[in-house]
Write a protein that holds these residues in place. Sequence first.
Motif, PDB file in Angstrom:
ATOM      1  N   CYS A   8       0.809  -1.103  -0.123  1.00  0.00           N
ATOM      2  CA  CYS A   8       0.160  -0.348  -0.161  1.00  0.00           C
ATOM      3  C   CYS A   8       1.153   1.120   0.281  1.00  0.00           C
ATOM      4  CB  CYS A   8      -0.558   0.229   1.463  1.00  0.00           C
ATOM      5  SG  CYS A   8      -1.861   1.401   1.583  1.00  0.00           S
TER       6      CYS A   8
ATOM      7  N   TYR B 128       3.999   5.490   2.885  1.00  0.00           N
ATOM      8  CA  TYR B 128       4.104   7.153   3.310  1.00  0.00           C
ATOM      9  C   TYR B 128       4.269   7.333   4.613  1.00  0.00           C
ATOM     10  CZ  TYR B 128       3.903  12.252   3.348  1.00  0.00           C
ATOM     11  OH  TYR B 128       3.705  13.800   2.985  1.00  0.00           O
TER      12      TYR B 128
ATOM     13  N   GLU C  70     -20.632   3.815   0.231  1.00  0.00           N
ATOM     14  CA  GLU C  70     -19.833   3.814   1.683  1.00  0.00           C
ATOM     15  C   GLU C  70     -20.855   2.559   2.972  1.00  0.00           C
ATOM     16  OE1 GLU C  70     -16.511   6.043   3.664  1.00  0.00           O
ATOM     17  OE2 GLU C  70     -18.566   7.113   3.651  1.00  0.00           O
TER      18      GLU C  70
ATOM     19  N   LYS D  90      -0.264   4.409   1.303  1.00  0.00           N
ATOM     20  CA  LYS D  90      -0.221   5.067   1.893  1.00  0.00           C
ATOM     21  C   LYS D  90       0.479   4.531   2.802  1.00  0.00           C
ATOM     22  CE  LYS D  90      -3.600   7.382   4.988  1.00  0.00           C
ATOM     23  NZ  LYS D  90      -5.552   7.892   5.245  1.00  0.00           N
TER      24      LYS D  90
ATOM     25  N   CYS E 118      -6.834   4.473   9.419  1.00  0.00           N
ATOM     26  CA  CYS E 118      -7.379   5.296   8.222  1.00  0.00           C
ATOM     27  C   CYS E 118      -8.682   4.256   7.865  1.00  0.00           C
ATOM     28  CB  CYS E 118      -6.928   4.580   6.937  1.00  0.00           C
ATOM     29  SG  CYS E 118      -4.625   4.172   6.842  1.00  0.00           S
ATOM     30  N   THR E 119      -8.927   4.254   9.242  1.00  0.00           N
ATOM     31  CA  THR E 119     -10.714   3.241   9.153  1.00  0.00           C
ATOM     32  C   THR E 119     -11.366   4.393   9.815  1.00  0.00           C
ATOM     33  OG1 THR E 119     -10.317   2.159  10.472  1.00  0.00           O
ATOM     34  CG2 THR E 119     -10.193   1.985   8.163  1.00  0.00           C
TER      35      THR E 119
ATOM     36  N   LYS F 257     -14.720   6.106   8.933  1.00  0.00           N
ATOM     37  CA  LYS F 257     -15.885   4.881   8.298  1.00  0.00           C
ATOM     38  C   LYS F 257     -16.786   5.143   8.908  1.00  0.00           C
ATOM     39  CE  LYS F 257     -13.695   4.206   4.482  1.00  0.00           C
ATOM     40  NZ  LYS F 257     -13.655   5.056   3.655  1.00  0.00           N
TER      41      LYS F 257
ATOM     42  N   THR G 266       0.658  12.687   1.259  1.00  0.00           N
ATOM     43  CA  THR G 266       0.160  11.679   1.928  1.00  0.00           C
ATOM     44  C   THR G 266      -1.141  10.657   0.265  1.00  0.00           C
ATOM     45  OG1 THR G 266       0.138  12.420   3.948  1.00  0.00           O
ATOM     46  CG2 THR G 266      -1.259  10.505   3.779  1.00  0.00           C
ATOM     47  N   PRO G 267      -0.169   9.895   0.163  1.00  0.00           N
ATOM     48  CA  PRO G 267      -1.132   9.341  -0.998  1.00  0.00           C
ATOM     49  C   PRO G 267      -3.144   9.489  -0.854  1.00  0.00           C
ATOM     50  CG  PRO G 267       0.016   7.904  -0.683  1.00  0.00           C
ATOM     51  CD  PRO G 267       0.624   8.779   0.288  1.00  0.00           C
ATOM     52  N   GLU G 268      -3.299   9.527  -1.233  1.00  0.00           N
ATOM     53  CA  GLU G 268      -5.557   8.956  -0.980  1.00  0.00           C
ATOM     54  C   GLU G 268      -5.412   7.152  -1.360  1.00  0.00           C
ATOM     55  OE1 GLU G 268      -7.414  10.662   0.744  1.00  0.00           O
ATOM     56  OE2 GLU G 268      -6.033  12.245   1.096  1.00  0.00           O
ATOM     57  N   VAL G 269      -5.474   6.638  -0.351  1.00  0.00           N
ATOM     58  CA  VAL G 269      -5.472   5.307  -0.958  1.00  0.00           C
ATOM     59  C   VAL G 269      -7.091   4.900  -0.302  1.00  0.00           C
ATOM     60  CG1 VAL G 269      -4.894   3.146  -0.136  1.00  0.00           C
ATOM     61  CG2 VAL G 269      -3.349   4.860  -1.312  1.00  0.00           C
ATOM     62  N   GLU G 270      -8.255   4.250  -0.562  1.00  0.00           N
ATOM     63  CA  GLU G 270      -9.807   3.954   0.589  1.00  0.00           C
ATOM     64  C   GLU G 270      -8.746   2.746   0.771  1.00  0.00           C
ATOM     65  OE1 GLU G 270     -13.101   3.584   1.483  1.00  0.00           O
ATOM     66  OE2 GLU G 270     -11.881   5.462   1.033  1.00  0.00           O
TER      67      GLU G 270
END
Length: 491
Positions: free
Chosen positions: A15, A20, A248, A17, A220-221, A224, A199-203
Motif C-alpha cells: 500500500c 508514506y 460506503e 499510503k 485510516c478507518t 468510516k 500523503t497518498p489517497e488510498v481507500e
Amino acid sequence: MPTLSKTRFIEGLQCAKRLYLSTYHPELGEYTEAALSAFDEGKEVGLLATRLFTGGVRVEAEERDLGPALEQTAAFLADAATPAIFEATLSHAQVLVRVDILERISPEAWRIVEVKASTAVKDPHLPDTAIQYYVARGAGLAVESVQLMHLNSRYVYDGCRLDLSQLFTREDVTIPVRERQDLLPRLLIEQLTLLEGGTPEVEPGPHCATPYPCPFWSHCTAAKPKDWIYYLPRRNEVYGALSSRGVEGIGQIPEDIPLTRIQQRAKACVLAGDAYCDLALRGELRIDRYPVYYLDFETVDPAIPRYAGTRPYQPIPFQWSVQIVREAGVESEEQAYLHEGATDPRRALATGLLEVLREPGPIYVYNKSFEAEVLRQLAEYLPDLAHGLLALVEWLVDLLPPIRRHYYHPDQRGSFSLKAVAPTLAPELSYADLVIQEGSQAGPAFQRMIDPACPPEERARLRRALLAYCRLDTLALYKIHQRLLVLSGGS
C-alpha cells in the motif's frame, strides 16, 4: 532526499499510503501484541540460524544510524578470512538493506541467505529477497545465488538438544529472484517519487490485511461509518463492485447488487437497527440432557519447539476453562486449569480435564474443529488417556454453525467470532476491561509467564490475566447459549 529500506519497499508494494505513513508518521501505527511477539520470535529464529555458519561475524550498529554499519560491512567484505556476515548492510540507488546472512562461497562470490520464521517459501518472501539481490549487485558484490532458510515442519524435537541442521532447511530461490530484477527500477522510482509528495489517497479495504496486517488500520478507518461495506459478511465477493460505485454504507447497497442470503440479512439488520434471530435456533440449541459443559482451550505454538516430540508451530494446550451446568435452572460453575513452569503441560492438563468432564454430557464450544484437534493431538501424545480424550471429541457441540445460520446483529460488523457475537447477546460481559483481550495474546503472555527471568509480581499478574480471559470465553459461551434459547423461544 528520501531513501528506502527493504521493509519500506515491501510495505510500499502492499500500500502506497502505508509506505508514506511508515516513513513520516510511524507514531500513527498500532502494532498488536501478537505482531510484536511474532517480531521477537523472528529475531530468535534468525539468531539460531546464524549458529550454522561457523566463523561468521555480525555487523553491530544502531538502527537509526547505519553509516557505521556500512563501514563495518565493507571491512568484513574486504577480509578474505570472513566466511559469512550477519546483518550485512548495503546501499545502492537510495535503497539500503540489511542481509540476514551473506555467505562467502568463493574468494570473490557470495550467497544471500534470507532467514524466515516460516515453514515454507511464501510469495511475499520473493520481493523481499529480490530487493536484497538488486542492492547487493548494484553495490558491486558478485552474488551467485539466493537461498531462503526456513523452519522444517517435519523436524521433531527430542527434548534434549535442538538439532539445528534438521530444524532449518534451505531452498534456492535464485531463479525467481532474478526474474524480478527488471521490475525493480520502475517500482523503486515510483516509491521514491511518492515519498517526495504528500500523503497518498488510498481507500482502505481487503488489501490492508494482505500479505500482512497494516498497523495503520485504525488511523485510516477512523472516519468510516458504523455500517461500512467492509463489515459486510464475506465482503470480498462484492466489495470491489460496491466501492467502485461509491457505496460506503451497507444500508445504501442498491437493489441491483446481488447479495448472498447472509449479506441480505446483514443489510436488513442495518436498516432495521436490530438483530435477526430465526426461530429455527430453538431446535438446534435445545438442551436434552445434563450436565452441560462449555469448554475453551488456550494454546501456544512456538516457532522453535520447546517440548519433546513437538514440531515447529505445533499448538500446545496450556490452559482450559469449563463452565458446568448441573441441571436446568441452575447457574453455571467454573473449573479451570493453567499450567505453570517450563515443563510440558499436556499430561497434567489432560488428566485434570478428564476428571472434570468424567460425567458424559454435551460439551459446547465455538468453532469445534479447534477443540477437536487439540483433543486428538493430546490423545496421540498420551495413548494411555486416548480413550477418554477421544470420547470428549464425540461429545463436542459447535455453537458457531447454528449462530451463523440463524442469528445476526449489525454490531457484529460482518464477523461471527465469539468476540463479535458475545457483546450483542451478553453486553454485561466485556473483554475491553481485560489485560488479555484476544486469543492471539494468550500464547505470548503464557510464554512470558513461564520465563524464569519473569519477576514474581509480573508472573502473578499474567496468571490472573490468563485465568480471567479464558474464563470470560466460556462464560460468554454459556451466556449466549442461554440468551439465544430465550430469543428463539426454547428452554
